[in-house]
Scaffold this motif. Structure first.
Motif, PDB file in Angstrom:
ATOM      1  N   SER A 225      22.089  43.641  49.262  1.00 59.08           N
ATOM      2  CA  SER A 225      22.050  44.939  49.524  1.00 59.08           C
ATOM      3  C   SER A 225      21.214  45.126  51.029  1.00 59.08           C
ATOM      4  O   SER A 225      20.055  44.664  50.888  1.00 59.08           O
ATOM      5  CB  SER A 225      21.801  45.817  48.621  1.00 59.08           C
ATOM      6  OG  SER A 225      21.821  47.122  49.098  1.00 59.08           O
ATOM      7  N   THR A 226      21.751  45.712  51.957  1.00 54.93           N
ATOM      8  CA  THR A 226      20.694  45.784  53.339  1.00 54.93           C
ATOM      9  C   THR A 226      19.332  46.606  52.977  1.00 54.93           C
ATOM     10  O   THR A 226      18.511  46.424  53.707  1.00 54.93           O
ATOM     11  CB  THR A 226      21.701  46.547  54.207  1.00 54.93           C
ATOM     12  OG1 THR A 226      22.075  47.793  53.637  1.00 54.93           O
ATOM     13  CG2 THR A 226      22.764  45.846  54.716  1.00 54.93           C
ATOM     14  N   ASN A 227      19.382  47.735  51.792  1.00 54.67           N
ATOM     15  CA  ASN A 227      18.296  48.209  51.476  1.00 54.67           C
ATOM     16  C   ASN A 227      17.273  48.044  50.311  1.00 54.67           C
ATOM     17  O   ASN A 227      16.602  48.819  49.889  1.00 54.67           O
ATOM     18  CB  ASN A 227      18.750  49.767  51.607  1.00 54.67           C
ATOM     19  CG  ASN A 227      19.212  50.193  52.960  1.00 54.67           C
ATOM     20  OD1 ASN A 227      20.386  49.823  53.117  1.00 54.67           O
ATOM     21  ND2 ASN A 227      18.571  51.064  53.617  1.00 54.67           N
ATOM     22  N   THR A 228      17.557  46.777  49.684  1.00 56.43           N
ATOM     23  CA  THR A 228      17.149  46.455  48.382  1.00 56.43           C
ATOM     24  C   THR A 228      16.574  44.939  48.764  1.00 56.43           C
ATOM     25  O   THR A 228      17.043  44.119  49.329  1.00 56.43           O
ATOM     26  CB  THR A 228      18.183  46.232  47.392  1.00 56.43           C
ATOM     27  OG1 THR A 228      18.739  47.585  47.178  1.00 56.43           O
ATOM     28  CG2 THR A 228      17.378  45.929  46.114  1.00 56.43           C
ATOM     29  N   LEU A 229      15.197  44.990  48.191  1.00 55.71           N
ATOM     30  CA  LEU A 229      14.546  43.540  48.037  1.00 55.71           C
ATOM     31  C   LEU A 229      14.251  43.234  46.649  1.00 55.71           C
ATOM     32  O   LEU A 229      13.864  44.355  45.806  1.00 55.71           O
ATOM     33  CB  LEU A 229      13.565  43.263  49.288  1.00 55.71           C
ATOM     34  CG  LEU A 229      12.215  44.246  48.992  1.00 55.71           C
ATOM     35  CD1 LEU A 229      11.032  43.628  48.329  1.00 55.71           C
ATOM     36  CD2 LEU A 229      11.855  44.316  50.604  1.00 55.71           C
ATOM     37  N   TYR A 230      14.055  42.167  46.287  1.00 51.52           N
ATOM     38  CA  TYR A 230      13.642  41.634  44.845  1.00 51.52           C
ATOM     39  C   TYR A 230      12.255  40.870  45.053  1.00 51.52           C
ATOM     40  O   TYR A 230      12.122  40.141  45.552  1.00 51.52           O
ATOM     41  CB  TYR A 230      14.371  40.819  44.359  1.00 51.52           C
ATOM     42  CG  TYR A 230      15.938  41.589  44.040  1.00 51.52           C
ATOM     43  CD1 TYR A 230      16.334  42.321  42.597  1.00 51.52           C
ATOM     44  CD2 TYR A 230      16.822  41.671  45.015  1.00 51.52           C
ATOM     45  CE1 TYR A 230      17.339  42.990  42.723  1.00 51.52           C
ATOM     46  CE2 TYR A 230      18.046  42.280  44.737  1.00 51.52           C
ATOM     47  CZ  TYR A 230      18.466  42.834  43.827  1.00 51.52           C
ATOM     48  OH  TYR A 230      19.449  43.714  43.285  1.00 51.52           O
ATOM     49  N   HIS A 231      11.258  41.604  44.336  1.00 48.92           N
ATOM     50  CA  HIS A 231       9.817  40.785  44.083  1.00 48.92           C
ATOM     51  C   HIS A 231       9.883  40.193  42.817  1.00 48.92           C
ATOM     52  O   HIS A 231       9.851  41.056  41.554  1.00 48.92           O
ATOM     53  CB  HIS A 231       8.966  41.627  44.604  1.00 48.92           C
ATOM     54  CG  HIS A 231       7.642  40.891  44.406  1.00 48.92           C
ATOM     55  ND1 HIS A 231       7.425  39.944  45.168  1.00 48.92           N
ATOM     56  CD2 HIS A 231       6.362  41.263  43.725  1.00 48.92           C
ATOM     57  CE1 HIS A 231       6.076  39.329  44.714  1.00 48.92           C
ATOM     58  NE2 HIS A 231       5.398  40.318  43.906  1.00 48.92           N
ATOM     59  N   SER A 232       9.936  39.000  42.551  1.00 50.35           N
ATOM     60  CA  SER A 232      10.300  38.440  41.220  1.00 50.35           C
ATOM     61  C   SER A 232       9.154  37.600  40.790  1.00 50.35           C
ATOM     62  O   SER A 232       8.523  36.716  41.408  1.00 50.35           O
ATOM     63  CB  SER A 232      11.614  37.377  41.201  1.00 50.35           C
ATOM     64  OG  SER A 232      12.130  37.077  40.217  1.00 50.35           O
ATOM     65  N   LEU A 233       8.898  37.557  39.420  1.00 45.94           N
ATOM     66  CA  LEU A 233       8.272  36.508  38.488  1.00 45.94           C
ATOM     67  C   LEU A 233       8.881  35.235  38.195  1.00 45.94           C
ATOM     68  O   LEU A 233       8.166  34.313  37.752  1.00 45.94           O
ATOM     69  CB  LEU A 233       7.748  37.309  37.316  1.00 45.94           C
ATOM     70  CG  LEU A 233       6.488  38.540  37.695  1.00 45.94           C
ATOM     71  CD1 LEU A 233       6.197  38.857  36.198  1.00 45.94           C
ATOM     72  CD2 LEU A 233       5.260  37.844  38.147  1.00 45.94           C
ATOM     73  N   HIS A 234      10.081  35.098  38.274  1.00 42.25           N
ATOM     74  CA  HIS A 234      10.910  34.079  38.393  1.00 42.25           C
ATOM     75  C   HIS A 234      10.975  33.421  37.239  1.00 42.25           C
ATOM     76  O   HIS A 234      10.628  31.887  37.273  1.00 42.25           O
ATOM     77  CB  HIS A 234      10.557  33.078  39.566  1.00 42.25           C
ATOM     78  CG  HIS A 234      10.897  33.485  40.943  1.00 42.25           C
ATOM     79  ND1 HIS A 234      12.437  33.504  41.220  1.00 42.25           N
ATOM     80  CD2 HIS A 234      10.203  33.878  42.089  1.00 42.25           C
ATOM     81  CE1 HIS A 234      12.479  34.142  42.443  1.00 42.25           C
ATOM     82  NE2 HIS A 234      11.403  34.337  42.785  1.00 42.25           N
ATOM     83  N   ASN A 235      11.150  33.916  36.044  1.00 49.25           N
ATOM     84  CA  ASN A 235      11.092  32.923  34.650  1.00 49.25           C
ATOM     85  C   ASN A 235      12.359  32.026  34.585  1.00 49.25           C
ATOM     86  O   ASN A 235      12.149  31.089  34.123  1.00 49.25           O
ATOM     87  CB  ASN A 235      11.238  34.088  33.346  1.00 49.25           C
ATOM     88  CG  ASN A 235      10.470  33.543  32.096  1.00 49.25           C
ATOM     89  OD1 ASN A 235       9.563  33.208  32.452  1.00 49.25           O
ATOM     90  ND2 ASN A 235      11.359  33.508  31.031  1.00 49.25           N
TER      91      ASN A 235
END
Length: 386
Positions: free
Chosen positions: A108-118
């Protein structure tokens, strides 16, 4: 004054989860020198009520006129919110445990994900176990943790590296139903198992270690853990089992970089112990300050601001963070680690080595490229929110 909208989760066994994220964000903003940003928060429970999430975000965007929204929600919920952010041309930052794998990776052009990557950590942990010669495994998980697709990631990481899973065991949901009897019976019949691919979080880690102490008196088997299994605030209150325990950590208080020291000190000065959830909020502040600046430079065009952010790097308590552009997800260094006893025989994390960021990035790229082969998850709540 600029405004940040924060959707906070609720959890029964991480009772402070919302407070930790809020405090982490607050301290992160102070660390960035941005005191002219106010945080408006609202509780969204376990993340299962999509309509409530939608209504809260709509209020943030239309009534509160926030500049950016942070939310600890699932990919599924984020997809439902996508039309709101496109219409408002604002940015949603999804604070992600990384425990699930969506059926597709929409960008999505207006969404980013900041992850802890389990999921990614579980893949890397399984891969490492196979690489060091632990080729025969029993998979041990709980009814709750096993319902997310980080199970699939761990299995693929292990088997693609030559490992073979001989036994699968899911424990009970409640403490009185939690036991390793089936595992012990299996091992009595088959002595070929090298390791336990284990997937637990929160109280389940403590129950798991108690059962290991009860049933296994030697270090004949190696226990493999993902990032949430190495959460230090839980381990510090958990009696160490007499086992070899290794895994992959997303973060540890023992990382020696300046940003991590500052993070831990700031939390302590405000009566808090740093953990994965306060880390997530703290690091989100790094993005918030830049997003607000980019929005101003791009005439409040969230699409263009988000696009510019994808080319940036950030120095955070975990190390250097970059973005995987195809999924608009943050990638940070991860760490091979072991669990060892402290002087009171409680459990603690010993970081062995940093996994090169390039390797982490390439492994993530491989993970999101493989087909799920009909693997699905029925859990709609945010991970650890039960």
């Amino acid at each position: 004054m600029k405004k940040v909208g924060l959707l906070l989760p609720r959890s029964t066994y991480y009772a402070s989860i919302g407070f930790d994220m809020h405090e982490g964000l607050k301290q992160g903003l102070l660390a960035q020198g941005d005191c002219d940003i106010s945080v408006i928060s609202e509780n969204i429970g376990f993340g299962t009520d999509h309509q409530k999430c939608y209504e809260v975000v709509e209020k943030f965007l239309l009534t509160e006129e926030v500049d950016v929204v942070l939310a600890y929600i699932s990919h599924r919920t984020a997809q439902l919110l996508r039309p709101l952010f496109k219409a408002a041309n604002k940015i949603l930052v999804v604070l992600d445990s990384g425990a699930n794998l969506p059926q597709e990776w929409p960008s999505s052009t207006n969404t980013l994900y900041h992850s802890l990557h389990n999921s990614l950590g579980n893949w890397l942990a399984g891969e490492k176990a196979s690489q060091v010669g632990l080729k025969k495994a029993a998979s041990i998980t709980g009814y709750y943790d096993g319902g997310y697709l980080h199970t699939h990631a761990g299995f693929v990481g292990y088997t693609h590296s030559g490992g073979n899973i001989l036994f699968n065991h899911a424990t009970g949901y409640k403490k009185e139903d939690f036991n390793l009897t089936a595992l012990k019976e299996h091992l009595a019949l088959s002595q070929s198992t090298d390791c336990f691919l284990s997937l637990f979080s929160g109280d389940y880690v403590q129950w798991y270690f108690q059962e290991l102490n009860k049933h296994f008196n030697s270090d004949e088997y190696t226990v493999i853990l993902p990032p949430f299994g190495l959460e230090e605030s839980v381990l510090s209150e958990t009696l160490f089992p007499n086992q070899k325990i290794m895994g992959v950590a997303a973060w540890s208080k023992n990382l020696g970089n300046k940003e991590n020291s500052n993070f831990i000190d700031q939390m302590l000065q405000n009566g808090k112990i740093a953990n994965l959830f306060s880390l997530l909020g703290y690091e989100a502040a790094f993005f918030v300050t830049v997003i607000i600046k980019l929005m101003a430079e791009n005439h409040q065009n969230g699409k263009e601001a988000c696009k510019s952010l994808m080319d940036m790097e950030f120095q955070t308590p975990r190390g250097k963070v970059v973005f995987h552009k195809a999924t608009q997800t943050s990638i940070a260094p991860m760490y091979h680690a072991e669990v060892v006893p402290d002087e009171k025989r409680m459990s603690q994390v010993n970081v062995k080595e940093e996994i090169d960021l390039g390797q982490v990035f390439d492994t993530y790229d491989s993970m999101v490229s493989i087909p799920l082969n009909n693997a699905t998850s029925g859990w709609i709540n945010s991970y650890t929110c039960i």
